[in-house]
Design a protein around this motif. Structure first.
Motif, PDB file in Angstrom:
ATOM      1  N   ILE A  79       0.829  -1.203   0.000  1.00 34.88           N
ATOM      2  CA  ILE A  79       0.000   0.000   0.000  1.00 34.88           C
ATOM      3  C   ILE A  79       0.868   1.260   0.000  1.00 34.88           C
ATOM      4  O   ILE A  79       0.605   2.198  -0.753  1.00 34.88           O
ATOM      5  CB  ILE A  79      -0.979   0.016   1.194  1.00 34.88           C
ATOM      6  CG1 ILE A  79      -1.972  -1.133   1.066  1.00 34.88           C
ATOM      7  CG2 ILE A  79      -1.719   1.347   1.265  1.00 34.88           C
ATOM      8  CD1 ILE A  79      -2.856  -1.311   2.297  1.00 34.88           C
ATOM      9  N   ALA A  80       1.885   1.304   0.833  1.00 29.74           N
ATOM     10  CA  ALA A  80       2.733   2.499   0.919  1.00 29.74           C
ATOM     11  C   ALA A  80       3.370   2.819  -0.427  1.00 29.74           C
ATOM     12  O   ALA A  80       3.416   3.984  -0.832  1.00 29.74           O
ATOM     13  CB  ALA A  80       3.807   2.305   1.988  1.00 29.74           C
ATOM     14  N   GLU A  81       3.826   1.796  -1.142  1.00 28.75           N
ATOM     15  CA  GLU A  81       4.456   2.013  -2.441  1.00 28.75           C
ATOM     16  C   GLU A  81       3.448   2.544  -3.464  1.00 28.75           C
ATOM     17  O   GLU A  81       3.766   3.443  -4.255  1.00 28.75           O
ATOM     18  CB  GLU A  81       5.099   0.711  -2.946  1.00 28.75           C
ATOM     19  CG  GLU A  81       6.267   0.243  -2.110  1.00 28.75           C
ATOM     20  CD  GLU A  81       5.857  -0.507  -0.836  1.00 28.75           C
ATOM     21  OE1 GLU A  81       6.769  -0.781  -0.036  1.00 28.75           O
ATOM     22  OE2 GLU A  81       4.665  -0.795  -0.625  1.00 28.75           O
ATOM     23  N   VAL A  82       2.236   1.995  -3.454  1.00 29.43           N
ATOM     24  CA  VAL A  82       1.196   2.461  -4.376  1.00 29.43           C
ATOM     25  C   VAL A  82       0.837   3.911  -4.075  1.00 29.43           C
ATOM     26  O   VAL A  82       0.730   4.741  -4.986  1.00 29.43           O
ATOM     27  CB  VAL A  82      -0.049   1.547  -4.307  1.00 29.43           C
ATOM     28  CG1 VAL A  82      -1.220   2.161  -5.070  1.00 29.43           C
ATOM     29  CG2 VAL A  82       0.282   0.167  -4.856  1.00 29.43           C
ATOM     30  N   CYS A  83       0.678   4.234  -2.785  1.00 30.84           N
ATOM     31  CA  CYS A  83       0.346   5.612  -2.403  1.00 30.84           C
ATOM     32  C   CYS A  83       1.459   6.578  -2.793  1.00 30.84           C
ATOM     33  O   CYS A  83       1.187   7.685  -3.272  1.00 30.84           O
ATOM     34  CB  CYS A  83       0.062   5.695  -0.906  1.00 30.84           C
ATOM     35  SG  CYS A  83      -1.470   4.886  -0.434  1.00 30.84           S
ATOM     36  N   ALA A  84       2.704   6.182  -2.613  1.00 31.20           N
ATOM     37  CA  ALA A  84       3.829   7.032  -2.998  1.00 31.20           C
ATOM     38  C   ALA A  84       3.823   7.279  -4.500  1.00 31.20           C
ATOM     39  O   ALA A  84       4.069   8.403  -4.958  1.00 31.20           O
ATOM     40  CB  ALA A  84       5.146   6.386  -2.557  1.00 31.20           C
ATOM     41  N   ASP A  85       3.516   6.251  -5.275  1.00 30.70           N
ATOM     42  CA  ASP A  85       3.452   6.391  -6.731  1.00 30.70           C
ATOM     43  C   ASP A  85       2.324   7.342  -7.132  1.00 30.70           C
ATOM     44  O   ASP A  85       2.504   8.189  -8.006  1.00 30.70           O
ATOM     45  CB  ASP A  85       3.262   5.010  -7.374  1.00 30.70           C
ATOM     46  CG  ASP A  85       3.201   5.089  -8.875  1.00 30.70           C
ATOM     47  OD1 ASP A  85       4.197   5.532  -9.501  1.00 30.70           O
ATOM     48  OD2 ASP A  85       2.143   4.732  -9.444  1.00 30.70           O
ATOM     49  N   ILE A  86       1.175   7.213  -6.483  1.00 31.81           N
ATOM     50  CA  ILE A  86       0.038   8.094  -6.778  1.00 31.81           C
ATOM     51  C   ILE A  86       0.424   9.544  -6.494  1.00 31.81           C
ATOM     52  O   ILE A  86       0.188  10.440  -7.318  1.00 31.81           O
ATOM     53  CB  ILE A  86      -1.203   7.669  -5.959  1.00 31.81           C
ATOM     54  CG1 ILE A  86      -1.747   6.342  -6.497  1.00 31.81           C
ATOM     55  CG2 ILE A  86      -2.292   8.754  -5.999  1.00 31.81           C
ATOM     56  CD1 ILE A  86      -2.803   5.694  -5.605  1.00 31.81           C
ATOM     57  N   ARG A  87       1.014   9.783  -5.324  1.00 33.74           N
ATOM     58  CA  ARG A  87       1.426  11.150  -4.956  1.00 33.74           C
ATOM     59  C   ARG A  87       2.487  11.686  -5.912  1.00 33.74           C
ATOM     60  O   ARG A  87       2.451  12.850  -6.307  1.00 33.74           O
ATOM     61  CB  ARG A  87       1.949  11.176  -3.524  1.00 33.74           C
ATOM     62  CG  ARG A  87       0.855  11.164  -2.491  1.00 33.74           C
ATOM     63  CD  ARG A  87       1.401  11.485  -1.095  1.00 33.74           C
ATOM     64  NE  ARG A  87       2.461  10.584  -0.656  1.00 33.74           N
ATOM     65  CZ  ARG A  87       2.254   9.422  -0.043  1.00 33.74           C
ATOM     66  NH1 ARG A  87       1.030   9.027   0.225  1.00 33.74           N
ATOM     67  NH2 ARG A  87       3.263   8.665   0.308  1.00 33.74           N
ATOM     68  N   ALA A  88       3.450  10.843  -6.302  1.00 33.78           N
ATOM     69  CA  ALA A  88       4.527  11.280  -7.186  1.00 33.78           C
ATOM     70  C   ALA A  88       3.993  11.737  -8.540  1.00 33.78           C
ATOM     71  O   ALA A  88       4.582  12.603  -9.187  1.00 33.78           O
ATOM     72  CB  ALA A  88       5.544  10.152  -7.367  1.00 33.78           C
ATOM     73  N   ARG A  89       2.881  11.175  -8.972  1.00 34.39           N
ATOM     74  CA  ARG A  89       2.269  11.557 -10.247  1.00 34.39           C
ATOM     75  C   ARG A  89       1.298  12.727 -10.097  1.00 34.39           C
ATOM     76  O   ARG A  89       0.652  13.117 -11.060  1.00 34.39           O
ATOM     77  CB  ARG A  89       1.549  10.355 -10.865  1.00 34.39           C
ATOM     78  CG  ARG A  89       2.537   9.295 -11.348  1.00 34.39           C
ATOM     79  CD  ARG A  89       1.851   8.147 -12.034  1.00 34.39           C
ATOM     80  NE  ARG A  89       1.408   7.185 -11.019  1.00 34.39           N
ATOM     81  CZ  ARG A  89       0.308   6.462 -11.107  1.00 34.39           C
ATOM     82  NH1 ARG A  89      -0.489   6.566 -12.143  1.00 34.39           N
ATOM     83  NH2 ARG A  89      -0.010   5.617 -10.159  1.00 34.39           N
ATOM     84  N   GLY A  90       1.164  13.262  -8.869  1.00 34.70           N
ATOM     85  CA  GLY A  90       0.259  14.385  -8.647  1.00 34.70           C
ATOM     86  C   GLY A  90      -1.206  13.988  -8.680  1.00 34.70           C
ATOM     87  O   GLY A  90      -2.085  14.830  -8.877  1.00 34.70           O
ATOM     88  N   GLU A  91      -1.471  12.711  -8.479  1.00 31.06           N
ATOM     89  CA  GLU A  91      -2.845  12.208  -8.496  1.00 31.06           C
ATOM     90  C   GLU A  91      -3.378  12.146  -7.075  1.00 31.06           C
ATOM     91  O   GLU A  91      -2.653  12.401  -6.109  1.00 31.06           O
ATOM     92  CB  GLU A  91      -2.877  10.845  -9.198  1.00 31.06           C
ATOM     93  CG  GLU A  91      -2.428  10.948 -10.644  1.00 31.06           C
ATOM     94  CD  GLU A  91      -2.212   9.612 -11.323  1.00 31.06           C
ATOM     95  OE1 GLU A  91      -1.905   9.624 -12.516  1.00 31.06           O
ATOM     96  OE2 GLU A  91      -2.334   8.557 -10.668  1.00 31.06           O
ATOM     97  N   HIS A  92      -4.642  11.829  -6.940  1.00 34.33           N
ATOM     98  CA  HIS A  92      -5.312  11.835  -5.644  1.00 34.33           C
ATOM     99  C   HIS A  92      -5.873  10.455  -5.330  1.00 34.33           C
ATOM    100  O   HIS A  92      -6.115   9.654  -6.223  1.00 34.33           O
ATOM    101  CB  HIS A  92      -6.447  12.861  -5.641  1.00 34.33           C
ATOM    102  CG  HIS A  92      -5.985  14.228  -6.014  1.00 34.33           C
ATOM    103  ND1 HIS A  92      -5.359  15.076  -5.129  1.00 34.33           N
ATOM    104  CD2 HIS A  92      -6.011  14.876  -7.191  1.00 34.33           C
ATOM    105  CE1 HIS A  92      -5.045  16.187  -5.730  1.00 34.33           C
ATOM    106  NE2 HIS A  92      -5.427  16.098  -6.997  1.00 34.33           N
TER     107      HIS A  92
END
Length: 134
Positions: A79-92
């Motif tokens: 989960i942490a890795e997926v959330c980091a990827d989402i944030r890195a792309r500027g997504e919500h």
């Protein structure tokens, strides 16, 4: 417009469990919660009634108790890795649950390496889904 990722906490992010079950296990209220869930499954209690009954079940619930319950919960891996990827792309991202309204914010803080969610309050006018409304 950005991209929104929606995650279901109960039975998905929490592998084989729900936010309510984890809080109940931690507070010693599992039998009472299971009774409510049986009433829900039998159609005697709808989503609105279930949600309305939770504050009475956990009248003394604090953010610290919720955080402790989630710290011991069976989280899905990565989960942490997926959330980091989402944030890195500027997504919500958004998480949904039938647990108390403070729980998703606490969940997301734990699940996404304790980064605070952009919105940590309930919708101003929640309209729970019920089978009759579909």
């Amino acid at each position: 417009m950005g991209i929104l990722h929606i995650f279901d906490m109960d039975g998905t992010l929490l592998a084989g469990s729900t936010a309510s079950l984890e809080i109940a296990r931690h507070t010693g209220t599992t039998p009472r919660l299971l009774e409510m869930e049986a009433r829900f499954a039998a159609g005697e209690l709808d989503t609105r009634g279930f949600s309305a009954a939770l504050p009475g079940l956990w009248a003394d619930l604090t953010p610290q108790v919720v955080a402790a319950a989630y710290a011991a919960a069976p989280w899905l891996g990565g989960i942490a890795e997926v959330c980091a990827d989402i944030r890195a792309r500027g997504e919500h991202s958004l998480v949904i649950t039938m647990a108390r309204t403070s729980s998703p914010a606490t969940c997301w803080s734990w699940a996404s390496t304790r980064s605070p969610p952009p919105v940590s309050r309930p919708c101003p006018s929640p309209r729970p889904w019920t089978p009759a409304a579909s």
